[in-house]
Design a protein around this motif. Sequence first.
Motif, PDB file in Angstrom:
ATOM      1  N   THR A   1       0.814  -1.220   0.000  1.00  0.00           N
ATOM      2  CA  THR A   1       0.000   0.000   0.000  1.00  0.00           C
ATOM      3  C   THR A   1       0.848   1.271   0.000  1.00  0.00           C
ATOM      4  OG1 THR A   1      -0.139  -0.190   2.412  1.00  0.00           O
ATOM      5  CG2 THR A   1      -1.999  -1.058   1.142  1.00  0.00           C
TER       6      THR A   1
ATOM      7  N   PHE B   1       0.959   4.005  -2.853  1.00  0.00           N
ATOM      8  CA  PHE B   1      -0.224   4.855  -3.032  1.00  0.00           C
ATOM      9  C   PHE B   1      -0.137   6.123  -2.169  1.00  0.00           C
ATOM     10  CE2 PHE B   1      -1.875   0.737  -4.390  1.00  0.00           C
ATOM     11  CZ  PHE B   1      -2.663   1.072  -5.471  1.00  0.00           C
ATOM     12  N   PHE B   2       0.567   6.001  -1.042  1.00  0.00           N
ATOM     13  CA  PHE B   2       0.575   7.100  -0.075  1.00  0.00           C
ATOM     14  C   PHE B   2       1.855   7.937  -0.124  1.00  0.00           C
ATOM     15  CE2 PHE B   2      -2.440   3.953   1.326  1.00  0.00           C
ATOM     16  CZ  PHE B   2      -3.537   4.733   1.667  1.00  0.00           C
TER      17      PHE B   2
ATOM     18  N   ALA C   1       0.971  11.491  -0.187  1.00  0.00           N
ATOM     19  CA  ALA C   1      -0.203  11.844   0.615  1.00  0.00           C
ATOM     20  C   ALA C   1       0.163  12.760   1.779  1.00  0.00           C
ATOM     21  CB  ALA C   1      -0.855  10.578   1.145  1.00  0.00           C
ATOM     22  N   ASN C   2      -0.833  13.500   2.231  1.00  0.00           N
ATOM     23  CA  ASN C   2      -0.704  14.327   3.430  1.00  0.00           C
ATOM     24  C   ASN C   2      -1.140  13.453   4.614  1.00  0.00           C
ATOM     25  OD1 ASN C   2      -1.046  16.087   5.561  1.00  0.00           O
ATOM     26  ND2 ASN C   2      -2.042  17.683   4.345  1.00  0.00           N
TER      27      ASN C   2
ATOM     28  N   HIS D   1      -3.115  14.887   7.672  1.00  0.00           N
ATOM     29  CA  HIS D   1      -4.486  15.214   7.254  1.00  0.00           C
ATOM     30  C   HIS D   1      -5.316  13.940   7.111  1.00  0.00           C
ATOM     31  CE1 HIS D   1      -7.748  17.296   5.169  1.00  0.00           C
ATOM     32  NE2 HIS D   1      -7.701  16.349   4.260  1.00  0.00           N
ATOM     33  N   LEU D   2      -4.718  12.916   6.502  1.00  0.00           N
ATOM     34  CA  LEU D   2      -5.427  11.650   6.299  1.00  0.00           C
ATOM     35  C   LEU D   2      -5.805  11.019   7.644  1.00  0.00           C
ATOM     36  CD1 LEU D   2      -6.472   9.490   4.340  1.00  0.00           C
ATOM     37  CD2 LEU D   2      -4.185   8.464   4.369  1.00  0.00           C
TER      38      LEU D   2
ATOM     39  N   TYR E   1     -17.903  13.333   9.450  1.00  0.00           N
ATOM     40  CA  TYR E   1     -16.847  13.323   8.451  1.00  0.00           C
ATOM     41  C   TYR E   1     -17.131  14.403   7.417  1.00  0.00           C
ATOM     42  CZ  TYR E   1     -14.194  11.872   4.358  1.00  0.00           C
ATOM     43  OH  TYR E   1     -13.376  11.870   3.259  1.00  0.00           O
TER      44      TYR E   1
ATOM     45  N   ALA F   1     -13.870  14.537   1.410  1.00  0.00           N
ATOM     46  CA  ALA F   1     -14.429  14.184   0.107  1.00  0.00           C
ATOM     47  C   ALA F   1     -15.178  12.861   0.202  1.00  0.00           C
ATOM     48  CB  ALA F   1     -13.303  14.074  -0.918  1.00  0.00           C
TER      49      ALA F   1
ATOM     50  N   HIS G   1     -10.881   8.806  -4.202  1.00  0.00           N
ATOM     51  CA  HIS G   1     -10.035   7.749  -4.749  1.00  0.00           C
ATOM     52  C   HIS G   1     -10.055   7.681  -6.265  1.00  0.00           C
ATOM     53  CE1 HIS G   1     -10.968   6.624  -0.569  1.00  0.00           C
ATOM     54  NE2 HIS G   1      -9.700   6.277  -0.542  1.00  0.00           N
TER      55      HIS G   1
ATOM     56  N   MET H   1      -6.794   6.778  -8.932  1.00  0.00           N
ATOM     57  CA  MET H   1      -5.709   6.098  -8.206  1.00  0.00           C
ATOM     58  C   MET H   1      -5.479   4.685  -8.730  1.00  0.00           C
ATOM     59  SD  MET H   1      -6.105   7.160  -4.230  1.00  0.00           S
ATOM     60  CE  MET H   1      -6.259   8.873  -3.727  1.00  0.00           C
TER      61      MET H   1
ATOM     62  N   PHE I   1      -7.235  -3.094  -2.215  1.00  0.00           N
ATOM     63  CA  PHE I   1      -8.244  -2.923  -1.170  1.00  0.00           C
ATOM     64  C   PHE I   1      -8.058  -3.988  -0.085  1.00  0.00           C
ATOM     65  CE2 PHE I   1     -12.381  -3.269   0.855  1.00  0.00           C
ATOM     66  CZ  PHE I   1     -12.835  -1.959   0.909  1.00  0.00           C
TER      67      PHE I   1
ATOM     68  N   LEU J   1     -17.194  -0.710   6.764  1.00  0.00           N
ATOM     69  CA  LEU J   1     -16.343  -0.080   5.746  1.00  0.00           C
ATOM     70  C   LEU J   1     -16.416  -0.819   4.404  1.00  0.00           C
ATOM     71  CD1 LEU J   1     -13.136   0.692   7.868  1.00  0.00           C
ATOM     72  CD2 LEU J   1     -15.007   2.254   7.306  1.00  0.00           C
TER      73      LEU J   1
ATOM     74  N   MET K   1     -17.857   0.324   0.981  1.00  0.00           N
ATOM     75  CA  MET K   1     -17.175   1.423   0.285  1.00  0.00           C
ATOM     76  C   MET K   1     -16.301   0.916  -0.860  1.00  0.00           C
ATOM     77  SD  MET K   1     -16.132   3.680   3.617  1.00  0.00           S
ATOM     78  CE  MET K   1     -17.379   4.161   4.824  1.00  0.00           C
TER      79      MET K   1
ATOM     80  N   VAL L   1     -14.266   2.787  -4.101  1.00  0.00           N
ATOM     81  CA  VAL L   1     -12.805   2.901  -3.969  1.00  0.00           C
ATOM     82  C   VAL L   1     -12.086   2.136  -5.077  1.00  0.00           C
ATOM     83  CG1 VAL L   1     -10.854   2.284  -2.484  1.00  0.00           C
ATOM     84  CG2 VAL L   1     -12.907   3.331  -1.469  1.00  0.00           C
TER      85      VAL L   1
HETATM   86  C1  HEM Z   1     -12.831   1.164   2.956  1.00  0.00           C
HETATM   87  C2  HEM Z   1     -11.662   1.538   2.459  1.00  0.00           C
HETATM   88  C3  HEM Z   1     -11.165   2.957   2.468  1.00  0.00           C
HETATM   89  C4  HEM Z   1     -11.575   4.021   3.229  1.00  0.00           C
HETATM   90  C5  HEM Z   1     -12.672   4.063   4.297  1.00  0.00           C
HETATM   91  C6  HEM Z   1     -10.759   5.160   2.846  1.00  0.00           C
HETATM   92  C7  HEM Z   1     -10.871   6.441   3.376  1.00  0.00           C
HETATM   93  C8  HEM Z   1     -10.188   7.550   2.935  1.00  0.00           C
HETATM   94  C9  HEM Z   1     -10.397   8.906   3.392  1.00  0.00           C
HETATM   95  C10 HEM Z   1     -11.386   9.327   4.467  1.00  0.00           C
HETATM   96  C11 HEM Z   1      -9.554   9.710   2.705  1.00  0.00           C
HETATM   97  C12 HEM Z   1      -9.400  11.233   2.862  1.00  0.00           C
HETATM   98  C13 HEM Z   1     -10.253  11.986   1.861  1.00  0.00           C
HETATM   99  C14 HEM Z   1     -10.120  13.499   2.054  1.00  0.00           C
HETATM  100  O1  HEM Z   1      -9.103  13.955   2.592  1.00  0.00           O
HETATM  101  O2  HEM Z   1     -11.023  14.236   1.656  1.00  0.00           O
HETATM  102  C15 HEM Z   1      -8.791   8.851   1.809  1.00  0.00           C
HETATM  103  C16 HEM Z   1      -7.789   9.282   0.955  1.00  0.00           C
HETATM  104  C17 HEM Z   1      -6.897   8.440   0.329  1.00  0.00           C
HETATM  105  N1  HEM Z   1      -6.998   7.078   0.219  1.00  0.00           N
HETATM  106 FE1  HEM Z   1      -8.454   5.930   1.012  1.00  0.00          FE
HETATM  107  N2  HEM Z   1      -9.874   4.761   1.890  1.00  0.00           N
HETATM  108  C18 HEM Z   1     -10.088   3.434   1.628  1.00  0.00           C
HETATM  109  C19 HEM Z   1      -9.385   2.646   0.740  1.00  0.00           C
HETATM  110  C20 HEM Z   1      -8.209   3.009   0.128  1.00  0.00           C
HETATM  111  C21 HEM Z   1      -7.319   2.112  -0.603  1.00  0.00           C
HETATM  112  C22 HEM Z   1      -7.593   0.628  -0.845  1.00  0.00           C
HETATM  113  C23 HEM Z   1      -6.250   2.853  -0.992  1.00  0.00           C
HETATM  114  C24 HEM Z   1      -5.023   2.410  -1.753  1.00  0.00           C
HETATM  115  C25 HEM Z   1      -4.439   1.253  -1.520  1.00  0.00           C
HETATM  116  C26 HEM Z   1      -6.469   4.219  -0.544  1.00  0.00           C
HETATM  117  C27 HEM Z   1      -5.615   5.278  -0.762  1.00  0.00           C
HETATM  118  C28 HEM Z   1      -5.892   6.600  -0.438  1.00  0.00           C
HETATM  119  C29 HEM Z   1      -5.023   7.711  -0.796  1.00  0.00           C
HETATM  120  C30 HEM Z   1      -3.678   7.626  -1.524  1.00  0.00           C
HETATM  121  C31 HEM Z   1      -5.658   8.874  -0.324  1.00  0.00           C
HETATM  122  C32 HEM Z   1      -5.175  10.346  -0.481  1.00  0.00           C
HETATM  123  C33 HEM Z   1      -4.380  10.785   0.724  1.00  0.00           C
HETATM  124  C34 HEM Z   1      -3.850  12.208   0.526  1.00  0.00           C
HETATM  125  O3  HEM Z   1      -3.524  12.588  -0.607  1.00  0.00           O
HETATM  126  O4  HEM Z   1      -3.731  12.934   1.501  1.00  0.00           O
HETATM  127  N3  HEM Z   1      -7.650   4.265   0.134  1.00  0.00           N
HETATM  128  N4  HEM Z   1      -9.193   7.556   1.963  1.00  0.00           N
END
Ligand code: HEM
Length: 122
Positions: free
Chosen positions: A34, A37-38, A41-42, A45-46, A64, A67, A73, A76, A83, A111, A114, A118
């Motif tokens: 994983t 992907f990050f 990322a911030n 913030h995340l 919450y 976004a 997502h 991406m 996932f 979760l 979702m 995603v």
């Molecule tokens: C149920 C599964 C997941 C949940 C609940 C979740 C939740 C979130 C939330 C709440 C955010 C922040 C959105 C915002 O700042 O407005 C986010 C961003 C992000 N998520 Fe997920 N996510 C899930 C699955 C995944 C998966 C599978 C990946 C990749 C393997 C992923 C990668 C990312 C990345 C890279 C960001 C952007 C972070 C940034 O740029 O600061 N997410 N996700």
Amino acid sequence: QSADASLYQHLGEKPGIERLMNDFVTRLAADARTGPFFAKANLPHLKEQLTDQVCQVSGGPCEYGGADMKTAHADMDIRKGDFNALVEVLEQAMDAQGIAFADQRQLLARLAPMHRDVITVR
Ligand code: HEM
């Protein structure tokens, strides 16, 4: 607060969820599957956004405000395997916090739906 806040309580309320999400995001960034992907990322913030989201879905008094999952997502190229890897890392983090298995299943069940928003590569 939702009618059933017992999951929220079992997760240790806001402080417990904050600890869990801090550790979870640290693990996500370090995991070979994983981590990429990050890379940009911030993370602080995340951690905050996830804390609010998990607080809300577990029945806690949070809202919450980030976004929606589809927008967050988009572009991406997340696959089912990505996932599943994230779910595994969340399980590790929940184990590390000593969260009971039944509570782990409950959070994952809330979760799981979702995945539709995603996972964008099928
Ligand atoms: C149920 C599964 C997941 C949940 C609940 C979740 C939740 C979130 C939330 C709440 C955010 C922040 C959105 C915002 O700042 O407005 C986010 C961003 C992000 N998520 Fe997920 N996510 C899930 C699955 C995944 C998966 C599978 C990946 C990749 C393997 C992923 C990668 C990312 C990345 C890279 C960001 C952007 C972070 C940034 O740029 O600061 N997410 N996700």
